[in-house]
Scaffold this motif. Structure first.
Motif, PDB file in Angstrom:
ATOM      1  N   ASP A   6     -10.178  -4.290  -1.425  1.00 38.52           N
ATOM      2  CA  ASP A   6      -9.650  -3.711  -0.190  1.00 38.52           C
ATOM      3  C   ASP A   6      -8.540  -2.692  -0.446  1.00 38.52           C
ATOM      4  O   ASP A   6      -7.930  -2.185   0.490  1.00 38.52           O
ATOM      5  N   ALA A   7      -8.268  -2.405  -1.711  1.00 40.08           N
ATOM      6  CA  ALA A   7      -7.121  -1.557  -2.050  1.00 40.08           C
ATOM      7  C   ALA A   7      -7.292  -0.134  -1.547  1.00 40.08           C
ATOM      8  O   ALA A   7      -8.330   0.492  -1.756  1.00 40.08           O
ATOM      9  N   ARG A   8      -6.263   0.367  -0.880  1.00 40.54           N
ATOM     10  CA  ARG A   8      -6.195   1.789  -0.521  1.00 40.54           C
ATOM     11  C   ARG A   8      -5.439   2.584  -1.584  1.00 40.54           C
ATOM     12  O   ARG A   8      -5.678   3.777  -1.749  1.00 40.54           O
ATOM     13  N   LEU A   9      -4.499   1.910  -2.267  1.00 36.80           N
ATOM     14  CA  LEU A   9      -3.647   2.581  -3.251  1.00 36.80           C
ATOM     15  C   LEU A   9      -4.190   2.357  -4.658  1.00 36.80           C
ATOM     16  O   LEU A   9      -4.339   1.216  -5.113  1.00 36.80           O
ATOM     17  N   GLY A  10      -4.475   3.459  -5.351  1.00 33.21           N
ATOM     18  CA  GLY A  10      -4.871   3.403  -6.750  1.00 33.21           C
ATOM     19  C   GLY A  10      -3.715   3.840  -7.628  1.00 33.21           C
ATOM     20  O   GLY A  10      -3.057   4.846  -7.337  1.00 33.21           O
ATOM     21  N   ILE A  11      -3.438   3.096  -8.687  1.00 29.85           N
ATOM     22  CA  ILE A  11      -2.291   3.376  -9.547  1.00 29.85           C
ATOM     23  C   ILE A  11      -2.768   3.722 -10.947  1.00 29.85           C
ATOM     24  O   ILE A  11      -3.423   2.913 -11.612  1.00 29.85           O
ATOM     25  N   GLY A  29       1.826  -8.600  -8.741  1.00 26.87           N
ATOM     26  CA  GLY A  29       2.631  -9.441  -7.865  1.00 26.87           C
ATOM     27  C   GLY A  29       3.825  -8.727  -7.259  1.00 26.87           C
ATOM     28  O   GLY A  29       4.501  -9.281  -6.382  1.00 26.87           O
ATOM     29  N   SER A  30       4.097  -7.507  -7.690  1.00 24.09           N
ATOM     30  CA  SER A  30       5.210  -6.737  -7.130  1.00 24.09           C
ATOM     31  C   SER A  30       4.899  -6.191  -5.744  1.00 24.09           C
ATOM     32  O   SER A  30       5.803  -5.690  -5.061  1.00 24.09           O
ATOM     33  N   TRP A  31       3.627  -6.272  -5.337  1.00 17.29           N
ATOM     34  CA  TRP A  31       3.194  -5.646  -4.089  1.00 17.29           C
ATOM     35  C   TRP A  31       2.723  -6.674  -3.075  1.00 17.29           C
ATOM     36  O   TRP A  31       2.099  -7.667  -3.440  1.00 17.29           O
ATOM     37  N   ASP A  32       3.020  -6.409  -1.799  1.00 24.24           N
ATOM     38  CA  ASP A  32       2.561  -7.265  -0.708  1.00 24.24           C
ATOM     39  C   ASP A  32       1.209  -6.825  -0.172  1.00 24.24           C
ATOM     40  O   ASP A  32       0.771  -7.281   0.880  1.00 24.24           O
ATOM     41  N   PHE A  33       0.561  -5.920  -0.875  1.00 28.16           N
ATOM     42  CA  PHE A  33      -0.738  -5.402  -0.482  1.00 28.16           C
ATOM     43  C   PHE A  33      -1.574  -5.216  -1.751  1.00 28.16           C
ATOM     44  O   PHE A  33      -1.020  -5.143  -2.855  1.00 28.16           O
ATOM     45  N   PRO A  34      -2.888  -5.142  -1.609  1.00 27.50           N
ATOM     46  CA  PRO A  34      -3.712  -4.981  -2.808  1.00 27.50           C
ATOM     47  C   PRO A  34      -3.602  -3.577  -3.383  1.00 27.50           C
ATOM     48  O   PRO A  34      -3.497  -2.593  -2.644  1.00 27.50           O
ATOM     49  N   VAL A  35      -3.608  -3.489  -4.693  1.00 28.19           N
ATOM     50  CA  VAL A  35      -3.642  -2.204  -5.387  1.00 28.19           C
ATOM     51  C   VAL A  35      -4.752  -2.273  -6.435  1.00 28.19           C
ATOM     52  O   VAL A  35      -5.181  -3.348  -6.843  1.00 28.19           O
ATOM     53  N   ARG A  36      -5.201  -1.119  -6.853  1.00 27.00           N
ATOM     54  CA  ARG A  36      -6.202  -1.052  -7.917  1.00 27.00           C
ATOM     55  C   ARG A  36      -5.613  -0.249  -9.073  1.00 27.00           C
ATOM     56  O   ARG A  36      -5.123   0.859  -8.876  1.00 27.00           O
ATOM     57  N   TYR A  37      -5.649  -0.830 -10.261  1.00 23.47           N
ATOM     58  CA  TYR A  37      -5.087  -0.195 -11.445  1.00 23.47           C
ATOM     59  C   TYR A  37      -6.183   0.401 -12.326  1.00 23.47           C
ATOM     60  O   TYR A  37      -7.297  -0.112 -12.390  1.00 23.47           O
ATOM     61  N   ALA A  38      -5.822   1.478 -13.037  1.00 24.52           N
ATOM     62  CA  ALA A  38      -6.700   2.041 -14.061  1.00 24.52           C
ATOM     63  C   ALA A  38      -5.829   2.709 -15.122  1.00 24.52           C
ATOM     64  O   ALA A  38      -4.900   3.452 -14.798  1.00 24.52           O
ATOM     65  N   VAL A  39      -6.138   2.438 -16.383  1.00 26.07           N
ATOM     66  CA  VAL A  39      -5.361   2.960 -17.506  1.00 26.07           C
ATOM     67  C   VAL A  39      -5.887   4.326 -17.928  1.00 26.07           C
ATOM     68  O   VAL A  39      -7.106   4.547 -17.999  1.00 26.07           O
ATOM     69  N   VAL A  40      -4.961   5.243 -18.211  1.00 26.97           N
ATOM     70  CA  VAL A  40      -5.320   6.552 -18.756  1.00 26.97           C
ATOM     71  C   VAL A  40      -5.236   6.445 -20.274  1.00 26.97           C
ATOM     72  O   VAL A  40      -4.137   6.370 -20.833  1.00 26.97           O
ATOM     73  N   CYS A  72     -10.172   4.001  -3.203  1.00 24.25           N
ATOM     74  CA  CYS A  72      -8.749   4.309  -3.001  1.00 24.25           C
ATOM     75  C   CYS A  72      -8.602   5.626  -2.239  1.00 24.25           C
ATOM     76  O   CYS A  72      -9.316   6.590  -2.513  1.00 24.25           O
ATOM     77  N   THR A  73      -7.663   5.670  -1.320  1.00 27.40           N
ATOM     78  CA  THR A  73      -7.433   6.868  -0.516  1.00 27.40           C
ATOM     79  C   THR A  73      -6.081   7.519  -0.802  1.00 27.40           C
ATOM     80  O   THR A  73      -5.708   8.505  -0.164  1.00 27.40           O
ATOM     81  N   GLY A  74      -5.341   6.981  -1.746  1.00 27.85           N
ATOM     82  CA  GLY A  74      -4.086   7.553  -2.213  1.00 27.85           C
ATOM     83  C   GLY A  74      -3.876   7.145  -3.654  1.00 27.85           C
ATOM     84  O   GLY A  74      -4.305   6.068  -4.071  1.00 27.85           O
ATOM     85  N   ILE A  75      -3.230   8.002  -4.434  1.00 26.96           N
ATOM     86  CA  ILE A  75      -3.048   7.767  -5.857  1.00 26.96           C
ATOM     87  C   ILE A  75      -1.564   7.827  -6.210  1.00 26.96           C
ATOM     88  O   ILE A  75      -0.837   8.704  -5.729  1.00 26.96           O
ATOM     89  N   ASN A 219       5.840   1.617  -1.168  1.00 27.10           N
ATOM     90  CA  ASN A 219       5.673   0.874   0.081  1.00 27.10           C
ATOM     91  C   ASN A 219       5.547   1.840   1.258  1.00 27.10           C
ATOM     92  O   ASN A 219       4.690   1.670   2.131  1.00 27.10           O
ATOM     93  N   TRP A 220       6.410   2.862   1.274  1.00 24.32           N
ATOM     94  CA  TRP A 220       6.328   3.891   2.318  1.00 24.32           C
ATOM     95  C   TRP A 220       5.013   4.670   2.217  1.00 24.32           C
ATOM     96  O   TRP A 220       4.320   4.885   3.220  1.00 24.32           O
ATOM     97  N   PHE A 221       4.675   5.094   1.016  1.00 20.44           N
ATOM     98  CA  PHE A 221       3.461   5.875   0.784  1.00 20.44           C
ATOM     99  C   PHE A 221       2.228   5.095   1.219  1.00 20.44           C
ATOM    100  O   PHE A 221       1.351   5.631   1.912  1.00 20.44           O
ATOM    101  N   HIS A 222       2.171   3.823   0.847  1.00 26.42           N
ATOM    102  CA  HIS A 222       1.014   2.992   1.201  1.00 26.42           C
ATOM    103  C   HIS A 222       0.878   2.838   2.709  1.00 26.42           C
ATOM    104  O   HIS A 222      -0.236   2.824   3.245  1.00 26.42           O
ATOM    105  N   SER A 223       1.995   2.737   3.422  1.00 31.64           N
ATOM    106  CA  SER A 223       1.924   2.566   4.877  1.00 31.64           C
ATOM    107  C   SER A 223       1.223   3.743   5.542  1.00 31.64           C
ATOM    108  O   SER A 223       0.564   3.593   6.573  1.00 31.64           O
ATOM    109  N   GLY A 224       1.336   4.925   4.937  1.00 32.53           N
ATOM    110  CA  GLY A 224       0.668   6.097   5.477  1.00 32.53           C
ATOM    111  C   GLY A 224      -0.825   6.124   5.209  1.00 32.53           C
ATOM    112  O   GLY A 224      -1.549   6.948   5.793  1.00 32.53           O
TER     113      GLY A 224
END
Length: 231
Positions: A6-11, A29-40, A72-75, A219-224
């Protein structure tokens, strides 16, 4: 909490092996919402902070596109020095990009009383260039204190597998105190490095200044990226 699907934010993660403790942007665990990680791959802290970023731009774009394809809709990224390539990432990816905590500096400065400035703590003042600061919109003349010679910097830039958290906390508090003692007009502190977030409460308590970081920025960025609650 919703799962990663369900992650909107990709890191976009640097290629690291140092511990990602709670509060670090790379700890889920630092986030109150789901995130998706990918290593460069190959984008180590030393390569990004101390060397030329340009050879890695296409790799960041490629991995960012993978995250977008996964929903993801934001990076975002995990290094404040990547402010330098944020415009290229945003153009290539076609979605909002939050590349660096430093991108908050102008907004923070605008909220301060007259005569006060934003002060910056960075993992490496020696390589945080005027170009990085301009790219992030940091107000000219903002004082900067680096962590050169600290155990925290050795662990992060050396990509070492062990981190002395108590030592890192003491070093961060000492650097923050140096910042406000040297620049009494610092009204707020901004943490450039995403690995500094776990020490923000200690810095705030020691200096009496509000502390801003990648954590409150994302947190602000994700809210948008979410549908508005009201309106």
């Amino acid at each position: 909490m919703a799962n990663e699907t369900d992650a909107r934010l990709g890191i976009l993660m640097l290629d690291t092996r140092f511990p990602r403790i709670l509060g670090d942007v790379g700890h889920a665990g630092s986030w109150d919402f789901p995130v998706r990680y990918a290593v460069v791959p190959g984008a180590t802290p030393e390569a990004i902070v101390c060397d030329d970023i340009d050879p890695f731009v296409q790799a960041f774009i490629a991995v960012g596109r993978d995250l977008i394809a996964e929903g993801c809709t934001g990076i975002a990224t995990t290094c404040g020095f990547l402010a330098l390539i944020r415009p290229r990432l945003a153009e290539a990816l076609g979605v909002p990009v939050a590349a660096s905590a430093l991108e908050q500096a102008g907004q923070i400065a605008a909220c301060l009383p007259p005569g006060q400035r934003v002060g910056i703590l960075t993992i490496s003042a020696a390589t945080l260039s005027p170009a990085h600061l301009r790219a992030a919109g940091v107000p000219e003349g903002s004082p900067v204190v680096g962590m050169e010679g600290s155990g925290l910097a050795r662990t992060i830039l050396g990509n070492l597998p062990d981190l002395d958290v108590a030592q890192a906390r003491a070093e961060m508090v000492q650097a923050a105190q140096q910042l406000v003692e040297t620049h009494a007009d610092v009204g707020a502190i901004l943490l450039e490095c995403t690995n500094m977030v776990p020490y923000a409460p200690d810095i705030a308590a020691a200096t009496g200044r509000p502390v801003h970081s990648i954590h409150n920025y994302l947190n602000w960025f994700h809210s948008g990226l979410l549908p508005p609650r009201f309106g």
